[in-house]
Structure formats: C-alpha cells, structure tokens
Design a protein around this motif. Structure first.
Motif, PDB file in Angstrom:
ATOM      1  N   ARG A 142      -6.006  -5.895   6.505  1.00  0.00           N
ATOM      2  CA  ARG A 142      -5.994  -5.176   5.543  1.00  0.00           C
ATOM      3  C   ARG A 142      -6.273  -6.375   4.296  1.00  0.00           C
ATOM      4  O   ARG A 142      -5.500  -7.341   4.312  1.00  0.00           O
ATOM      5  CB  ARG A 142      -4.822  -4.576   5.172  1.00  0.00           C
ATOM      6  N   PRO A 144       0.965  -1.057   0.010  1.00  0.00           N
ATOM      7  CA  PRO A 144      -0.016   0.006  -0.162  1.00  0.00           C
ATOM      8  C   PRO A 144       0.938   1.362   0.036  1.00  0.00           C
ATOM      9  O   PRO A 144       1.771   1.386   0.819  1.00  0.00           O
ATOM     10  CB  PRO A 144      -0.821  -0.177   1.243  1.00  0.00           C
ATOM     11  N   ASP A 178      -8.446  -1.547  -0.666  1.00  0.00           N
ATOM     12  CA  ASP A 178      -7.200  -2.262  -0.248  1.00  0.00           C
ATOM     13  C   ASP A 178      -6.085  -1.469   0.748  1.00  0.00           C
ATOM     14  O   ASP A 178      -5.380  -1.840   1.375  1.00  0.00           O
ATOM     15  CB  ASP A 178      -6.366  -2.183  -1.549  1.00  0.00           C
ATOM     16  N   GLU A 237      -7.169  -7.367   0.454  1.00  0.00           N
ATOM     17  CA  GLU A 237      -7.024  -7.006  -0.890  1.00  0.00           C
ATOM     18  C   GLU A 237      -8.077  -7.924  -1.672  1.00  0.00           C
ATOM     19  O   GLU A 237      -7.750  -8.779  -2.094  1.00  0.00           O
ATOM     20  CB  GLU A 237      -5.869  -7.102  -1.345  1.00  0.00           C
ATOM     21  N   HIS A 238      -9.398  -7.660  -1.740  1.00  0.00           N
ATOM     22  CA  HIS A 238     -10.430  -8.311  -2.112  1.00  0.00           C
ATOM     23  C   HIS A 238     -11.523  -7.460  -2.587  1.00  0.00           C
ATOM     24  O   HIS A 238     -11.738  -6.390  -2.136  1.00  0.00           O
ATOM     25  CB  HIS A 238     -10.929  -9.229  -1.243  1.00  0.00           C
TER      26      HIS A 238
END
Ligand SMILES: Cc1cc2nc3c(=O)[nH]c(=O)nc-3n(C[C@H](O)[C@H](O)[C@H](O)COP(=O)(O)OP(=O)(O)OC[C@H]3O[C@@H](n4cnc5c(N)ncnc54)[C@H](O)[C@@H]3O)c2cc1C
Length: 127
Positions: free
Chosen positions: A65, A17, A51, A67-68
């Motif tokens: 966290r 990120p 994200d 990411e989807h």
C-alpha cells in the motif's frame, strides 16, 4: 519565534487508512482495501486505487500500500483498463526522492526493515 508569543509545534506522523465504508460494503480489508494486481477488490465490480489500495504487486510478489502521488496518479488508468475487460496490472515500482540541503536521496523498490541483504554506503558517511 515571535517575542512574547507562546510556541507550539505540531508533528503529524504516519497515516491510517479509513476502511469503514469498504468494510460496510463487505469488501476484504487489511491495512487498506485488498485488491489484486488489476486493482479489483473482493467484489469484482468494485476497484480501489491510491492510498487506500493494498495491492498485489506482480513484480514484488507481495501486497503493498503506497502513499505517494505517483501511485494515485497512475493506478486509475490500470483500474479503468481492467474495468473495460483488458488484461491490466499495476507493476510500477514505488519510489521517492528528497533533497536535504546539498544532499539528495533516491529510493526505488520496496524493502521492509530487516528484509534487506546488504546496505552499501558511498561517499564520506561521517560527513
Ligand atoms: C501532509 C502530507 C504530505 C504529503 N506529501 C507528499 C509528497 O511530498 N509526495 C508524495 O508523493 N505524496 C505525498 N503525500 C501523499 C499524497 O498526498 C497521497 O499519496 C495522495 O494524495 C493520495 O491520493 P488519493 O487520491 O489516493 O487519496 P486522497 O488524496 O486522500 O483522496 C481521497 C479523497 O476521498 C475523500 N473521501 C474519503 N472518504 C470519503 C467518503 N466516505 N465519501 C466521499 N469522499 C470521501 C477525501 O475527502 C479525499 O478527498 C502527502 C500526504 C500528506 C497527508
């Protein structure tokens, strides 16, 4: 492969990120922008979703966290409700599925490597 053409393979593994803008704004960051269960950052007037959001999960009682696409899709409604003063929190469990040829795999929840108690295999593992 095309005859005579050079072969090249590219592999993209992992993602990081970019929190530079948030940091410049003075927000708390650590592997993403830190937000509470309502997706509110350390500045109560700024929210983060998707994200970039490292969110306190009320059921898992930890920060995650994710990411989807489902998280990116569903967190904004919670953030919007919180902005409007409602008692909102994002408590969806992370999940993914994948189908590889005739095998399917489904996962729901969140367990870090080494944190699980037991792994259960069903079916013919060797095959
Ligand atoms: C190769 C790849 C494959 C994936 N496959 C899957 C999959 O199969 N299933 C799945 O669930 N998820 C998948 N994902 C993850 C999914 O794409 C992300 O979880 C989702 O896109 C996150 O949405 P987001 O809105 O949080 O972030 P993003 O989609 O990354 O959107 C962030 C946006 O902010 C913009 N931005 C960044 N900085 C600034 C700035 N300073 N000013 C203005 N704009 C800015 C960016 O340009 C971008 O448009 C995949 C991701 C990748 C990279």
């Amino acid at each position: 492969m095309i005859s005579g053409a050079a072969s090249r393979f590219l592999a993209f593994v992992g993602a990081a990120p970019n929190t530079s803008l948030a940091q410049a704004c003075g927000l708390d960051v650590s592997d993403g922008i830190l937000v509470d269960a309502a997706l509110r950052t350390s500045d109560p007037d700024i929210f983060a979703v998707g994200d970039i959001a490292n969110a306190l999960h009320p059921t898992l009682v930890r920060r995650i966290r994710v990411e989807h696409w489902a998280t990116a899709l569903n967190q904004p409604a919670v953030a919007a409700a919180a902005m409007l003063g409602n008692d909102a929190s994002y408590d969806e469990l992370p999940y993914f599925y994948t189908d590889q040829y005739d095998l399917g795999m489904e996962y729901i929840g969140f367990v870090l490597p080494g944190e699980y108690d037991q792994v259960v295999f069903r079916g013919d593992v060797g095959a």
